[in-house]
Design an enzyme around this catalytic site. Structure first.
Site, PDB file in Angstrom:
ATOM      1  N   HIS B 242       1.522  -1.104   0.667  1.00 54.26           N
ATOM      2  CA  HIS B 242      -0.186  -0.115  -0.224  1.00 54.26           C
ATOM      3  C   HIS B 242       0.946   0.916   0.420  1.00 54.26           C
ATOM      4  CE1 HIS B 242      -2.832   2.601   2.074  1.00 54.26           C
ATOM      5  NE2 HIS B 242      -4.286   1.671   1.503  1.00 54.26           N
ATOM      6  N   ARG B 264      -5.285  11.382  -1.537  1.00 55.67           N
ATOM      7  CA  ARG B 264      -4.212  10.929  -3.289  1.00 55.67           C
ATOM      8  C   ARG B 264      -5.669  10.931  -3.733  1.00 55.67           C
ATOM      9  NH1 ARG B 264      -2.070   6.453  -5.188  1.00 55.67           N
ATOM     10  NH2 ARG B 264      -3.012   5.273  -2.857  1.00 55.67           N
TER      11      ARG B 264
END
Ligand SMILES: Cc1cc2nc3c(=O)[nH]c(=O)nc-3n(C[C@H](O)[C@H](O)[C@H](O)COP(=O)(O)OP(=O)(O)OC[C@H]3O[C@@H](n4cnc5c(N)ncnc54)[C@H](O)[C@@H]3O)c2cc1C
Ligand code: HEM
Ligand code: SF4
Ligand code: F3S
Ligand code: FES
Lengths: 238, 579, 113, 117
Positions: B242, B264
């Site tokens: 991740h 993000r």
């Protein structure tokens, strides 16, 4: 900030004593990290419980300087301003060893409070239509995010005084279900949560609200149960 | 030595190992199908409080909405898996998920989020052509596991909490499984649980990497036990990273834990040690590229050395509107603040972090395995996800197959059925293995752990090549030997975490060997597996998958052709115009 | 007494309410007894009330009035919590409660002296 | 579970009686503060209450309410903080209720009839 923390840690079971350790201070350090440091570097036999490390599993709670807290998300700076920490197991639970507790009673009480869903539909049916801003849905939502850490259970004196008291978390769970329109178990549930083991034993000490790391309000849930059980009692339904 | 060590014996019809989505569903389904069965759940921590299903944030993939379909979900899964999935398993996943999600909502009481019109909300998750992720805020796993646990507590299902499985014990006559040897962690003693059926659902967990997301109880125990029992694991080179784990130094357990991907998506920047953006060097989508690309980009930057103070990079939201960030990412902002970071206005140091193992025990769509009586489900198994797991397919996998395993068990096992005699030699050997450190003076096992973490991270992690894998292989042998010299004081075995750390490392090293062997064998780059020396995906049509098992204490390696039983590369189940 | 988990305003409110309630309950029979003396005629009763002029007794009486006021406000606060379901039953409620209690007590004290 | 209904009803009774007491106590306190202004004398009290049906009714309600309220309250304290068994506590509280009623009414009747009505 001095560069070490003086920590007294509970050792033993129900009977035991505090033992002192010095742990170097780090900029990013939780109480769980302090305990881990001791186990890894000073005394490998120190016992404690944790799993997720991020406040999701509710298994790392301990009594820190007298207050119940989740330790994986309690920064040392927040609780050890003067550089001392006293860490002991949660109150009101059986101690397995050192800082690790047995939570069986706590879980059993969830069950005794009918803190479980009673289905009215099956996997072959579609989802119920539930409006997100329906008042009952909102009430359920307010209380649903309990992680079962038993911090509230440990902060409540009634739990200590009345061994049968179901406690804030179990009652809080029952209240979410009372407001769950999909649930069919309210009759049994209201009976289960009434009485001097149930919501009527709560005197609104609110230690539960004060300490719940998820900012839930078991007190609010319990008062809801008091009203609901009162109505049921008046209708002769308990 | 083991003479004075008494073993308690316990018998049950069905023994479930693990209390994640797979374990609890297995127990509930077995009990529901036949209430006469005695079902016991044994778990390394407390029931429902450990494992990763509880940590699921994003949600649960399932094709429900009009316009979506099992076929589409299947194609996304196989595309994401870079065509090495076992397709009948993937098909089972996407179709059974449609039933399981309704079971979760209607029968177990999970209260998933709704749209304003009251229908179930499904959100977008990376790598999917349709918004199909059912969720409960960003705490979906807590909702699922809490509801499952409640149902288990309410039933006559036995619990063995703080019980760690240490060996799958076969029958003396070789007819299949006969039980599981466990350590009662509270007492520090052994307990043999004899059972007609065992469900392996201990949930893998790539915690051999320096930075990792799973909960502390997950140390590949199931896979290690399976290897020692002579069973085959597949796709072990496939470890998912991740991109954004927190990094706050080596002395805090917070390091490695996830910072939400949504940051993000919402416009967060990744910055290097000089506070400059870098992701556009690697992908035109920048920070919004897929997990594997962002992880590799970050890994590359870190190798180049322009890092922040703990050796990581930064994520920042400070260029965005503070109240908005605070509102949209309340949970994350609070979590960071608790740990001393300011996510709203400051820089938070992050690093890619090992998240999930696509590989695992070879199993059938009905959850049976090579060993009669042994069933498997969840992250312990391999084949469903292929080379990469879509976010949201993990919890679907564990709940779908856990339920199937329970059904299969109940269809096969009779209440009170005779359990064959156990193979005593396995018990003796396992006890000897577990007690090995106890005869030696106490030593520091920390160094072994740190070295394992570092070497797996550097040499067998996000980017690998033949040379690095070779180094890793040699190192693992060395570390295993080193671990064998570390001692644990025997005087106090009750809830002795350091003893369990030792056992954890023993298992992690063994399974790491499997990862390294499989990664060495796969000479192309696919999904989560990236070989710097073979950066291309090669020969999709003739895809193979890797298998490893253990013979005479050595990892044996093999490769097998993928059976495209439903759809071949380049084909699709979808009516392409409809998209 | 006030261990860590008890160190917050709501707990003090609970403790005060409980102590006040208990003391009131204990005082009640005594109070009725005094009143019943009136049966023996105003003279006898005056004697009694004059006895209460003793500073110690006066102080006790004052404390009791404060307790009554405190228990009352505490009770009202509790019932607000239970029936209106005030979620964030604020510290202000505690403070106001105690404040009124003290005020009444002081009034009594001032008037008596 | 009969206990469940009993507790729920006790809870209702205690809250109801508390509400009544709330009013009574405010009146009572007001009267005290008003009465002591000139120094409290028995004559004053008797003059006010004796033969006055309204005051008689008021104090009767007050006493009945408190006879309900206080024992329920003390019951919880005894159950939680003493080792007494629930049965024993119940008996003690029933007695306590009767004592309050008896003593309360003796006082009220005494006041009401004082001064020779
Ligand atoms: C932080 C995080 C976020 C995630 N988010 C998502 C998401 O949004 N969507 C998604 O689909 N997936 C997500 N996943 C992946 C998902 O959690 C897993 O795929 C899935 O839950 C695994 O379920 P499981 O039942 O196989 O294992 P787990 O839930 O991990 O359970 C394993 C159980 O086995 C027990 N155990 C381990 N060893 C032993 C032993 N030796 N003896 C006895 N018991 C043992 C453990 O204590 C635990 O109870 C996430 C994972 C993590 C870590
Ligand atoms: C003369 C009067 C009174 C006496 C002797 C009395 C006595 C008591 C006692 C002994 C308790 C138990 C305390 C506890 O459980 O902690 C109690 C509880 C309570 N009292 Fe009173 N009380 C009186 C007046 C009042 C008034 C005027 C009110 C409110 C308006 C009130 C409201 C309450 C409430 C709500 C409780 C419940 C507390 C709980 O369950 O936690 N009381 N009372
Ligand atoms: S209510 Fe809060 S304190 Fe209590 S168990 Fe749940 S999360 Fe923990
Ligand atoms: S602390 Fe206890 S008394 Fe009630 S309000 Fe909370 S449960
Ligand atoms: S370790 Fe899971 S809540 Fe702290």
């Amino acid at each position: 900030m001095s560069n070490s923390i003086h920590v007294s840690v509970w050792r033993g079971g129900e009977q035991g004593q505090f033992e002192a350790f010095d742990v170097p201070r780090q900029p990013s350090q939780t109480v769980l990290d302090v305990v881990t440091y001791i186990q890894r570097n000073i005394d490998p036999t120190l016992s404690y419980r944790f799993a997720c490390r991020v406040g999701m599993c509710g298994s790392c709670a301990m009594t820190v300087n007298g207050k119940p807290r989740w330790t994986c998300r309690t920064h040392v700076n927040k609780v050890a301003g003067d550089g001392t920490l006293e860490i002991s197991p949660l109150r009101n639970l059986k101690v397995v060893k050192d800082l690790a507790c047995d939570m069986t009673d706590f879980f059993d009480k969830m069950n005794r409070a009918e803190g479980k869903f009673h289905p009215t539909k099956s996997r072959h049916d579609d989802f119920d239509v539930v409006l997100p801003d329906d008042p009952a849905r909102k009430l359920a939502a307010q209380a649903i995010e309990c992680i079962g850490c038993a911090v509230c259970y440990s902060a409540c004196d009634v739990v200590e005084w009345n061994k049968d008291y179901l406690g804030p978390a179990a009652l809080n769970r029952a209240w979410t279900l009372v407001n769950d329109v999909r649930d069919g178990g309210n009759k049994a549930r209201l009976t289960a949560v009434s009485g001097d083991a149930g919501c009527h034993a709560c005197h609104s000490q609110q230690g539960c609200v004060k300490h719940c790391p998820k900012n839930l309000s078991p007190t609010f849930s319990i008062t809801g149960l008091k009203r609901a059980t009162a109505k049921a009692a008046l209708k002769g339904e308990l | 030595m083991s003479g004075n060590f008494t073993i308690e014996e316990h018998r049950t019809d069905v023994l479930v190992l693990g209390s994640g989505g797979a374990g609890l569903f297995g127990a509930l389904h077995a009990k529901a199908a036949n209430p006469e069965l005695e079902v016991t759940v044994a778990v390394k921590g407390l029931l429902g409080k450990c494992g990763c299903t509880r940590m699921v944030q994003g949600g649960y993939n399932v094709a429900l909405a009009p316009g979506d379909s099992a076929e589409r979900h299947f194609m996304d899964t196989v595309d994401g898996g870079k065509w090495i999935n076992r397709q009948d398993l993937a098909w089972k996943l996407v179709t059974e998920a449609q039933v399981r999600i309704r079971e979760l909502e209607n029968e177990l009481g999970c209260f998933f989020d709704r749209n304003p019109d009251g229908s179930v909300h499904q959100k977008a998750f990376a790598g999917q052509t349709f918004d199909r992720t059912v969720h409960k805020g960003d705490l979906t796993g807590i909702e699922i596991i809490n509801r499952l646990s409640e149902q288990v507590w309410a039933r006559d299902i036995k619990r063995l909490e703080d019980h760690r499985a240490v060996a799958l014990v076969p029958a003396a006559d070789g007819s299949g499984i006969a039980g599981v040897l466990m350590i009662d962690m509270r007492a520090g003693t052994f307990r043999l649980v004899r059972a007609a059926a065992v469900l392996l659902a201990t949930g893998g967990g790539p915690t051999m990497y320096k930075y990792h997301t799973p909960s502390g109880d997950k140390t590949c125990d199931g896979m290690a036990m399976a290897l020692r029992a002579g069973l085959t694991l597949r796709d072990m080179e496939m470890v998912q990273f991740h991109p954004t784990g927190l990094i706050a130094g080596e002395d805090t357990r917070i390091t490695g834990t996830i910072i939400e991907e949504g940051l993000r998506g919402a416009g967060g920047y990744l910055l290097d040690g000089n506070e400059e953006r870098f992701m556009h060097k690697y992908d035109e989508r920048g920070e919004r590229a897929t997990r594997d690309i962002v992880s590799r980009g970050m890994f590359q930057e870190m190798r180049e050395g322009v890092t922040a103070k703990n050796g990581g990079l930064y994520i920042t939201m400070r260029h965005l509107e503070a109240p908005l960030v605070r509102k949209s990412f309340k949970g994350m902002v609070e979590r960071c603040a608790d740990c001393g970071f300011d996510l709203v206005g400051g820089l938070v140091e992050v690093v890619p972090t090992a998240h999930y193992m696509m590989g695992g025990l070879v199993f059938e769509p009905d959850c049976t395995t090579e060993m009669a009586g042994l069933y498997a489900a969840g992250e312990d198994t391999g084949g469903v996800h292929g080379a990469n797991r879509l976010g949201g397919n993990g919890v679907a996998n564990s709940t779908v197959f856990g339920g199937i395993a329970g059904d299969s068990i109940a269809a096969t096992i009779k209440p009170g059925q005779a359990v064959p005699d156990v193979d005593q030699s396995v018990i003796d050997a396992t006890m000897a293995l577990c007690r090995q450190p106890l005869d030696r003076p106490a030593g520091r096992i920390d160094e072994v752990r740190t070295e394992l973490w570092d070497h797996m991270w550097d040499d067998a992690g996000i980017v690998r090549d033949a040379a690095s894998l070779k180094r890793a292989d040699a190192k693992l042998i060395e570390l295993d030997a080193q671990l064998d010299t570390v001692g644990i004081a025997e005087s106090n075995l009750a809830y002795n975490l350091t003893w369990h750390d030792w056992l954890n490392l023993k298992n992690l090293i063994l399974v790491s060997k499997g990862i390294v062997a499989a990664a060495t064998a796969r000479e192309d780059s696919r999904g989560a597996h990236f070989r710097a020396d073979y950066p291309e995906v090669r020969d999709l049509e003739n895809s193979t998958y890797t298998v490893v098992n253990l013979k005479d204490d050595k990892i044996q390696l093999g490769t097998k052709p993928v059976d495209f039983s439903i759809v071949k590369p380049g084909e699709t189940l979808l009516d392409t115009d409809a998209a | 007494m006030f261990r860590g988990h008890r160190q917050h305003a709501h707990y003090w409110a609970f403790a005060l309410h409980r102590i006040a309630g208990l003391l009131l309950a204990l005082f009640l029979p005594a109070h009725f007894y005094v009143l019943a003396l009136s049966i023996e005629g105003a003279a006898a009763m005056d004697g009694f009330i004059r006895w209460t002029d003793a500073p110690l007794v006066k102080l006790a009486e004052t404390v009791l009035v404060i307790l009554l006021a405190a228990h009352l406000t505490g009770g009202l606060r509790l019932m607000a919590l239970e029936f209106i379901g005030t979620r964030e039953s604020s510290k202000a409620a505690v403070a106001i409660g105690t404040g009124i209690a003290l005020a009444v007590g002081l009034m009594f004290l001032l008037n008596v002296t | 579970m009969p206990g469940a209904a009993v507790e729920a009803k006790l809870w209702i009774w205690q809250r109801l009686s508390a509400a009544v007491l709330g009013i009574c106590v405010i009146v009572h306190l007001a009267v005290i503060v008003y009465a002591v202004q000139g120094g409290l004398t028995a004559d004053e009290i008797i003059n006010r209450v004796s033969g006055n049906l309204a005051w008689f009714a008021f104090y009767s309600v007050f006493v009945i309410a408190v006879a309900i309220h206080a024992p329920i309250g003390v019951r919880a304290i005894l159950n939680e903080m003493t080792p007494l068994r629930p049965g024993a506590v119940h008996a003690v509280m029933a007695t306590f209720c009767l004592i309050i009623l008896a003593m309360g009414f003796r006082a009220i009747i005494g006041l009401y009839t004082a001064g020779g009505v």
